[in-house]
Enzyme design. Structure first.
Site, short mmCIF file in Angstrom:
data_model
loop_
_atom_site.label_atom_id
_atom_site.label_comp_id
_atom_site.label_asym_id
_atom_site.label_seq_id
_atom_site.Cartn_x
_atom_site.Cartn_y
_atom_site.Cartn_z
N SER A 139 104.81 29.60 55.92
CA SER A 139 105.79 30.13 56.86
C SER A 139 106.86 30.86 56.05
O SER A 139 107.58 30.23 55.27
CB SER A 139 106.40 28.98 57.66
OG SER A 139 107.48 29.42 58.43
N LYS A 165 102.47 33.16 58.24
CA LYS A 165 103.33 33.23 59.41
C LYS A 165 104.66 33.80 58.98
O LYS A 165 105.22 33.41 57.96
CB LYS A 165 103.46 31.82 60.00
CG LYS A 165 104.71 31.51 60.80
CD LYS A 165 104.58 30.16 61.47
CE LYS A 165 105.92 29.43 61.49
NZ LYS A 165 105.82 28.07 62.08
N LYS A 167 108.61 34.68 60.11
CA LYS A 167 109.69 34.47 61.06
C LYS A 167 110.20 35.84 61.52
O LYS A 167 110.34 36.76 60.69
CB LYS A 167 110.83 33.69 60.38
CG LYS A 167 110.43 32.28 60.00
CD LYS A 167 110.28 31.42 61.24
CE LYS A 167 110.04 29.96 60.88
NZ LYS A 167 109.91 29.13 62.10
N ASP A 193 106.64 33.83 64.26
CA ASP A 193 107.37 32.73 64.92
C ASP A 193 108.79 33.20 65.20
O ASP A 193 109.53 33.54 64.27
CB ASP A 193 107.40 31.50 64.00
CG ASP A 193 108.01 30.27 64.66
OD1 ASP A 193 108.50 30.37 65.81
OD2 ASP A 193 108.01 29.19 64.01
N GLU A 218 104.36 32.60 68.04
CA GLU A 218 104.89 31.24 68.23
C GLU A 218 106.27 31.31 68.88
O GLU A 218 107.15 32.05 68.42
CB GLU A 218 104.94 30.54 66.86
CG GLU A 218 105.37 29.07 66.91
CD GLU A 218 105.27 28.41 65.53
OE1 GLU A 218 104.52 28.91 64.67
OE2 GLU A 218 105.95 27.38 65.33
N ASP A 243 105.96 25.63 70.17
CA ASP A 243 106.48 24.66 69.19
C ASP A 243 107.61 23.89 69.88
O ASP A 243 107.38 22.81 70.47
CB ASP A 243 106.94 25.44 67.94
CG ASP A 243 107.67 24.60 66.89
OD1 ASP A 243 107.98 23.43 67.15
OD2 ASP A 243 107.97 25.13 65.80
N LYS A 267 104.34 18.99 65.68
CA LYS A 267 105.14 18.42 64.60
C LYS A 267 105.44 16.99 65.04
O LYS A 267 106.17 16.80 66.03
CB LYS A 267 106.46 19.18 64.44
CG LYS A 267 106.30 20.62 63.96
CD LYS A 267 107.63 21.35 63.97
CE LYS A 267 107.49 22.77 63.45
NZ LYS A 267 108.70 23.57 63.72
N GLY A 295 105.60 22.52 60.06
CA GLY A 295 106.46 21.84 59.09
C GLY A 295 107.92 22.06 59.41
O GLY A 295 108.28 22.95 60.19
O1 OSB Z 1 109.66 26.78 63.74
O2 OSB Z 1 108.15 26.10 62.44
C1 OSB Z 1 109.34 26.30 62.67
C2 OSB Z 1 111.42 25.42 59.55
C3 OSB Z 1 112.60 25.02 60.13
C4 OSB Z 1 112.71 25.06 61.50
C5 OSB Z 1 111.65 25.51 62.30
C6 OSB Z 1 110.46 25.92 61.71
C7 OSB Z 1 110.36 25.89 60.31
C8 OSB Z 1 109.18 26.34 59.58
C9 OSB Z 1 108.99 25.76 58.20
O3 OSB Z 1 108.43 27.22 59.97
C10 OSB Z 1 107.56 25.50 57.83
C11 OSB Z 1 107.49 24.69 56.55
O4 OSB Z 1 107.90 23.49 56.54
O5 OSB Z 1 107.06 25.23 55.54
MG MG Z 2 107.97 27.16 64.95
#
Ligand code: OSB
Ligand code: MG
Length: 374
Positions: A139, A165, A167, A193, A218, A243, A267, A295
């Site tokens: 991510s 992925k 952001k 995401d 996402e 999510d 999660k 994560g």
């Molecule tokens: O939306 O998946 C998410 C990290 C902090 C808050 C939300 C998210 C995330 C990640 C991190 O995408 C993924 C990772 O732990 O590597």
């Molecule tokens: Mg997410």
């Protein structure tokens, strides 16, 4: 040996990230992580990690609300009690007790970890896991521009990651993702995401993303929203993945009933722990909805729980389970988590429990607050 814990040790550690991580609603440079240690009378400990952040930008919970909730309401319900199995913890923490799912999960998952040690089985197998390695995705946080994102995506591909992925946020979306698609070619699995940064007014952005052959989009819309996600899903070819919106099994059922999405990011820390995660996993499996394990920038303890969960059969998409060295100069467990050149993380199966050892010296060095209950 009976599952029970008479003492709970809460610790807050500060763990600086190698690189700041930016999502649409905020940025983190150093993690404040609450660790839960449940102590069995025979001297065996079960470990859990709370995924709540410092700020309420992902969910209403924070590390400070979780700390309070564990001390005030969660510990008194489950401490110094004989528990028939870790499966009962979810119910004990649900009765007349709304919300605080991340706080509940930290204790619930530690109870499963303790139970697996007492029974002498790997946590993965106690949960019903069947795999011995997990395909892994990365991510990537929001970058300053498309070129920076392309560079990170190329490096991730070279490292072996099976899914990339990205952001996104308004103004930092289509051009960024299109640049990565262009640079990496048509066959690399890409996803985005949004962490709830968009509304139905942004249909032009969604239509443009829909042409980029993404594995999923996402959580584009609000975290409490299922109705608008259903309308959006109707208008797109790309599967939506939820999510934030999936806080329990009933929300997963609602997603399927309403057509609000076609994939779920489970999660365990978000849904109150392993009990709820197993329920969502089984329901999705029966309804042909693929799931994967997301994560929350966990340390090696939370990572161990996620890897164990991701070994279940319906986790068919790569999880956000990057190895320790991606986040930290040094993790708090040994061995640290690693990923091989094919983007696979191994499920530890040769020892009872979560399969990694907590490095107590490292934890002590990082601890800024400690609370003993019982
Ligand atoms: O939306 O998946 C998410 C990290 C902090 C808050 C939300 C998210 C995330 C990640 C991190 O995408 C993924 C990772 O732990 O590597
Ligand atoms: Mg997410």
């Amino acid at each position: 040996m009976t599952l029970r814990f008479d003492r709970i040790v809460l610790r807050e550690i500060r763990l600086p990230l190698k690189q700041p991580f930016r999502i649409s609603s905020g940025m983190v440079t150093e993690r404040r992580i609450a660790l839960v240690e449940l102590q069995h009378p025979d001297g065996i400990s079960g470990w859990g990690e709370c995924v709540a952040g410092e700020q309420p930008n992902y969910s209403p919970e924070t590390i400070d609300t979780a700390w309070w909730a564990i001390r005030t309401w969660i510990a008194p319900r489950v401490r110094a009690t004989d528990l028939a199995s870790p499966n009962v913890v979810q119910g004990l923490l649900a009765r007349d007790f709304r919300g605080h799912l991340m706080a509940k999960a930290a204790v619930e998952m530690a109870a499963w970890e303790l139970a697996s040690r007492l029974e002498g089985v790997p946590l993965s197998r106690m949960l019903g896991g069947t795999r011995d390695q997990i395909p892994t995705g990365i991510s990537l946080g929001i970058q300053s521009g498309p070129e920076a994102l392309v560079a990170l995506a190329r490096a991730a591909r070279a490292d072996g990651y099976r899914k990339i992925k990205m952001k996104i946020a308004p103004g930092r979306d289509v051009a960024f993702v299109a640049a990565v698609r262009e640079a990496l070619g048509p066959s690399v699995p890409l996803a985005v995401d949004a962490n709830s940064a968009y509304t139905l007014e942004d249909s032009a952005v969604m239509r443009a993303l829909d042409t980029l052959e993404l594995v999923m989009i996402e959580q584009p819309l609000g975290r409490e929203d299922l109705v608008r996600h259903a309308a959006l899903q109707q208008s797109l070819r790309t599967p939506l993945c939820l999510d934030e919106s999936i806080t329990d099994l009933e929300r997963a059922e609602d997603m399927v009933t309403l057509g609000s999405g076609r994939i779920i990011n489970i999660k365990p820390g978000r849904v109150g722990g392993f009990g709820a995660s197993l329920g969502i996993h089984d329901y999705c499996w029966a309804h042909h909805v693929p799931v994967w394990c997301g994560g929350m920038l966990e340390s090696g303890i939370g990572r161990a729980h996620n890897v164990a969960l991701a070994s279940l059969p319906n986790f068919t998409l790569p999880g956000d389970l990057s190895p320790s060295a991606r986040y930290w100069e040094r993790d708090i467990v040994t061995p640290e988590w690693t990923m091989d050149a094919d983007g696979m993380v191994r499920v530890p199966l040769d020892a009872p429990g979560m399969g990694v050892t907590v490095d107590m010296d490292r934890v002590d060095d990082l601890t800024v607050r400690r609370d003993v209950i019982g």
